[in-house]
Each structure stands twice: as structure tokens, then as C-alpha cells.
Design a protein around this motif. Structure first.
Motif, PDB file in Angstrom:
ATOM      1  N   ALA A   9       0.857  -1.188   0.000  1.00 57.18           N
ATOM      2  CA  ALA A   9       0.000   0.000   0.000  1.00 57.18           C
ATOM      3  C   ALA A   9       0.893   1.237   0.000  1.00 57.18           C
ATOM      4  N   LYS A  10       0.269   2.390   0.044  1.00 56.00           N
ATOM      5  CA  LYS A  10       1.026   3.636  -0.061  1.00 56.00           C
ATOM      6  C   LYS A  10       1.883   3.910   1.177  1.00 56.00           C
ATOM      7  N   ASP A  11       1.277   3.812   2.365  1.00 53.21           N
ATOM      8  CA  ASP A  11       1.971   4.194   3.596  1.00 53.21           C
ATOM      9  C   ASP A  11       2.384   3.016   4.461  1.00 53.21           C
ATOM     10  N   LYS A  12       1.830   1.820   4.179  1.00 55.47           N
ATOM     11  CA  LYS A  12       2.166   0.645   4.998  1.00 55.47           C
ATOM     12  C   LYS A  12       2.014  -0.613   4.167  1.00 55.47           C
ATOM     13  N   HIS A  13       2.606  -1.704   4.664  1.00 54.74           N
ATOM     14  CA  HIS A  13       2.523  -2.989   3.980  1.00 54.74           C
ATOM     15  C   HIS A  13       2.111  -4.057   5.003  1.00 54.74           C
ATOM     16  N   ASP A  14       1.172  -4.918   4.618  1.00 54.28           N
ATOM     17  CA  ASP A  14       0.764  -6.035   5.469  1.00 54.28           C
ATOM     18  C   ASP A  14       1.534  -7.279   5.049  1.00 54.28           C
ATOM     19  N   CYS A  15       2.118  -7.968   6.036  1.00 51.92           N
ATOM     20  CA  CYS A  15       2.990  -9.112   5.741  1.00 51.92           C
ATOM     21  C   CYS A  15       2.499 -10.369   6.469  1.00 51.92           C
ATOM     22  N   THR A  34       8.786   2.570   5.394  1.00 53.01           N
ATOM     23  CA  THR A  34      10.020   3.284   5.720  1.00 53.01           C
ATOM     24  C   THR A  34      11.148   2.271   5.844  1.00 53.01           C
ATOM     25  N   ARG A  35      12.367   2.758   5.968  1.00 49.15           N
ATOM     26  CA  ARG A  35      13.496   1.840   6.136  1.00 49.15           C
ATOM     27  C   ARG A  35      13.362   1.047   7.434  1.00 49.15           C
ATOM     28  N   THR A  36      12.836   1.696   8.465  1.00 48.62           N
ATOM     29  CA  THR A  36      12.639   0.988   9.736  1.00 48.62           C
ATOM     30  C   THR A  36      11.681  -0.183   9.556  1.00 48.62           C
ATOM     31  N   VAL A  39      13.422  -3.009   7.578  1.00 45.94           N
ATOM     32  CA  VAL A  39      14.362  -3.749   8.432  1.00 45.94           C
ATOM     33  C   VAL A  39      13.609  -4.669   9.384  1.00 45.94           C
ATOM     34  N   GLU A  40      12.467  -4.220   9.877  1.00 45.63           N
ATOM     35  CA  GLU A  40      11.634  -5.049  10.759  1.00 45.63           C
ATOM     36  C   GLU A  40      11.191  -6.323  10.035  1.00 45.63           C
ATOM     37  N   LEU A  41      10.779  -6.197   8.780  1.00 45.52           N
ATOM     38  CA  LEU A  41      10.385  -7.371   7.991  1.00 45.52           C
ATOM     39  C   LEU A  41      11.576  -8.290   7.772  1.00 45.52           C
ATOM     40  N   ASN A  68      10.082   0.675  -3.885  1.00 51.85           N
ATOM     41  CA  ASN A  68      11.055   0.838  -2.808  1.00 51.85           C
ATOM     42  C   ASN A  68      11.308  -0.461  -2.047  1.00 51.85           C
ATOM     43  N   ILE A  69      10.236  -1.144  -1.662  1.00 54.64           N
ATOM     44  CA  ILE A  69      10.423  -2.391  -0.910  1.00 54.64           C
ATOM     45  C   ILE A  69      11.014  -3.478  -1.809  1.00 54.64           C
ATOM     46  N   GLN A  70      10.655  -3.461  -3.082  1.00 59.02           N
ATOM     47  CA  GLN A  70      11.211  -4.435  -4.025  1.00 59.02           C
ATOM     48  C   GLN A  70      12.718  -4.238  -4.159  1.00 59.02           C
ATOM     49  N   SER A  71      13.143  -2.982  -4.262  1.00 59.12           N
ATOM     50  CA  SER A  71      14.568  -2.678  -4.373  1.00 59.12           C
ATOM     51  C   SER A  71      15.310  -3.060  -3.091  1.00 59.12           C
ATOM     52  N   PHE A  72      14.699  -2.798  -1.941  1.00 61.03           N
ATOM     53  CA  PHE A  72      15.329  -3.121  -0.657  1.00 61.03           C
ATOM     54  C   PHE A  72      15.550  -4.625  -0.513  1.00 61.03           C
TER      55      PHE A  72
END
Length: 391
Positions: A9-15, A34-36, A39-41, A68-72
Motif C-alpha cells: 500500500a502507499k503508507d504501509k505494507h501487510d505481511c 520506511t526503512r525501519t 528492516v523489521e520485515l 522501494n520495498i522491491q529494491s530493498f
């Protein structure tokens, strides 16, 4: 194996994290975009496995939200699988009769879909040049679309203000006509214009193509015009033309950048007669790494130009329509490239004529040319050979 489903989603991701036995390792939890949060995931994944080779991460293709998350994850040796939303949508419907859709459910479904045994391929890291080229070509495509809509508006306004002009020239979308309309945005103003000044303006911006006789003809038509003298429409016409000119400058700038990237790639695709830098760059950028495709048929399916099939019992449909799924940019480029290649290459021209002689409509015959062109492009990119015409 460890399966991780991520609903982006735009501001958060459900895992959601589970293993191959169906054991839930981490029930649905939310991380911030965010990066935080990333890193938590990553810490959650590393807490249940030591090897990244045992991890399959999936997320839906949601455009720029997933970049962003794909690149991370890729940078941390866990390249995710990017899943077509159609797969997850159909999987959700197949596993429940209830019409419920939430981010938490989607995260779970993505993980279970990964564990279903379907051969999903993790996304590949595209080269810098291909990635940049893809961004540039798509941006240019959208700019050209917007410019086209503005040109339609110019035609509409000229029909109101000076309809006779449409019959005076082959196209009103030329530099000289635009300059005339910027200075005289109505038939009334053109009729009252000084002949010497009008003639000089047209001659200058048409590079001597429009002589004094043309200026006399245009002014005479303006004096007999049925066009309306509306100040609001005249201002709209001037502003629309200025926007088109600005788009022209931006598109020319993009063309130069695209040309630079194409020169660095040295792709054999532009050796095919009729495929220049513009269409060639779109095809190359949308295909990306040609090794993603095992054969030309899969490349054709990726473009959405493969025929659909329908068979049930003894019935088999003979009216197969184009699927029109996949990259619309690639589909646009291939279809237009096929038209130009038929004009410049005798082999393709003969093939198009052959299909038309079989009774096929022009566009149906052209779709067959596209299939042939895709096979040629696939071979050239695989072997890195230049095109050699058989004619």
C-alpha cells in the motif's frame, strides 16, 4: 521453504510468513513504508531461516508503490516474486465463496499462492540502461498522448473560429500555421491583418514554403468565413498552441536522451527496416532481459497479442480474439512497428499480402505479421545478430 506474502500500500505494507507445511510463523503484521519497517520485515524473515535461498517473497504488481520495498529486498539477496493481481484475485475467489477483500486477507493469499506449486519467477535486476530507458520511453509515450489530445482541441477551436482554414492547408498542425494562429487567433483578426506582415510571418516559419499567394488566399477565406469572433475561444486557442509547443520541446529533449541510451546499448533491433530509435527503444525497454522468455511465444503472450482460446466439450471457438493483456506499451510499439516493417521490408510485405489474399481483414493479417516480427526480434536479441533480409 519459507513463504512471505506482502500486500503493498502507499503508507504501509501487510505481511504474512508461513512455511511449506502450512505452519504460520508470523501472522499478519503491518510495517510502515520506511526503512525501519523494511528492516523489521527482514529481521522477522531472518529469525526463521538462515539461508535466503529458502525464502520466497511475493507481492502484487502495484506500480510505483512497490518499487522501494522491491529494491530493498533485492539489495538484501531476497528478490521478490512480482505477481499479476489477476492471479491473486482468482485465487481469492477460488478459496472462498464470500466476497471479502482486505489487506490482511490479500497478504495471506499471496503466501498461500506461492506455496501452491505454481512456478513463479523472482524479478530480475534490469541493467541500468534498460531501467532508465523504460522510464524515459513510458514518460515520452504519456507526453505524446497528452500532446495528441491538445491537437484535437486545436482542431475543435479552429472549427469554431475559422473552419475554412482546415481546407486551405494539408494540416493545421505545422509551425507556420501555429504562429499565424498565435498572432491572429480568429478569422476576423486574419481578415484585418496587414498583408505584408501576414505574408512575411507565414513565409518565415514555413521556410519559404508559403508564398505571398497563400497569404492572399488565407486572408480572402477569412473575410468570407463563417467563423465566430469569440475572445474566450481565441485565448483558449493561443494557450493550447503554447502548451503543444512546450510539449514539443520536452519530447525533443526526451528523444535525445533515448537516442543516447540506444547508442550505448547497440541493440540489433534497429537493424530491422522500419524500426527506428523511437519504436525500437520502447520494444527493448519493455522486453528488458530477453532471457526471461524461453521462446518467442512467451514473449508474444507477454505483449498481450497472442490469440485467446476457448474449448468446452465438443465445442471449440474459431473466433479467437487477441488477449490484450500485459504491457500496453509493448503492444503499441509492436503493432506500429509491424506496419512500418511491411512498408520497408519485402519479406514482411509479401507475408502481409499473403494473409490478406487468404481473406483476412487487414488488421487480422497485420496481427500475423506481428507474430512473425516477434519471432525475428526474439532471435536477434538472443543471438545478438543483425537483421538480414531474405529478399
Amino acid at each position: 521453504m519459507i513463504y512471505v506474502g506482502i500486500d503493498v500500500a502507499k503508507d504501509k505494507h501487510d505481511c504474512f510468513i508461513m512455511d511449506s507445511d502450512g505452519t504460520v510463523l508470523f501472522d499478519v503484521f503491518t510495517i510502515s513504508n520506511t526503512r525501519t519497517g523494511f528492516v523489521e520485515l527482514l529481521d522477522c524473515i531472518k529469525s526463521v531461516t538462515r539461508s535466503s535461498e529458502n525464502v520466497t517473497i511475493g507481492l502484487e504488481a502495484t506500480g510505483h508503490f512497490s518499487y522501494n520495498i522491491q529494491s530493498f529486498l533485492t539489495d538484501n539477496n531476497m528478490p521478490p516474486v512480482v505477481i499479476n493481481p489477476l492471479y491473486t484475485n482468482q485465487f481469492r475467489k477460488a478459496t472462498s465463496l464470500r466476497r471479502t477483500k482486505t489487506d490482511r486477507i490479500d497478504a495471506r493469499n499471496i503466501a498461500f499462492l506461492l506455496s501452491s506449486g505454481f512456478d513463479f519467477k523472482p524479478c530480475r535486476c534490469e541493467s541500468y540502461h534498460i531501467s532508465e530507458l523504460k522510464s524515459l520511453t513510458r514518460y515520452r509515450f504519456e507526453k505524446a498522448q497528452e500532446r495528441g489530445r491538445l491537437k484535437v482541441s486545436v482542431t475543435r477551436l479552429v472549427t469554431i473560429l475559422f473552419p475554412e482554414l482546415l481546407h486551405c492547408v494539408y494540416s493545421i498542425h505545422s509551425t507556420a500555421i501555429y504562429q499565424m494562429l498565435l498572432n491572429y487567433p480568429s478569422a476576423k483578426l486574419i481578415a484585418e491583418a496587414h498583408l505584408t506582415r501576414l505574408s512575411s510571418l507565414l513565409n518565415k516559419y514555413s521556410l519559404n514554403h508559403f508564398k505571398k499567394d497563400f497569404a492572399i488566399h488565407v486572408r480572402a477565406e477569412a473575410r468570407q468565413s463563417i467563423g465566430l469572433d469569440l475572445r474566450a475561444k481565441s485565448i483558449e486557442l493561443q494557450h493550447t498552441i503554447k502548451l503543444i509547443q512546450e510539449y514539443d520541446r520536452e519530447i525533443n529533449e526526451l528523444d535525445e536522451l533515448i537516442k543516447d541510451y540506444m547508442n550505448q546499448l547497440h541493440s540489433p533491433i534497429t537493424t530491422i527496416p522500419g524500426i527506428g530509435t523511437n519504436l525500437g527503444s520502447i520494444i527493448l525497454a519493455e522486453i528488458g532481459d530477453i532471457n526471461r522468455f524461453e521462446n518467442a511465444d512467451k514473449l508474444l503472450a507477454f505483449s498481450g497479442m497472442s490469440p485467446s482460446t476457448y474449448q468446452s466439450g465438443t465445442y471449440e471457438s474459431n473466433n479467437a480474439r487477441m488477449e490484450k493483456r500485459g504491457s500496453k506499451y509493448l503492444r503499441y510499439a509492436l503493432f506500429n512497428a509491424a506496419r512500418y516493417v511491411c512498408q520497408w521490408d519485402p519479406t514482411f510485405a509479401a507475408y502481409l499480402e499473403k494473409k490478406q489474399c487468404e481473406g483476412k481483414h487487414y488488421y487480422v493479417a497485420l496481427s500475423h505479421v506481428v507474430k512473425k516480427l516477434v519471432r525475428v526480434i526474439f532471435h536477434l536479441l538472443k543471438t545478438n545478430q543483425e537483421y538480414i533480409s531474405r529478399a
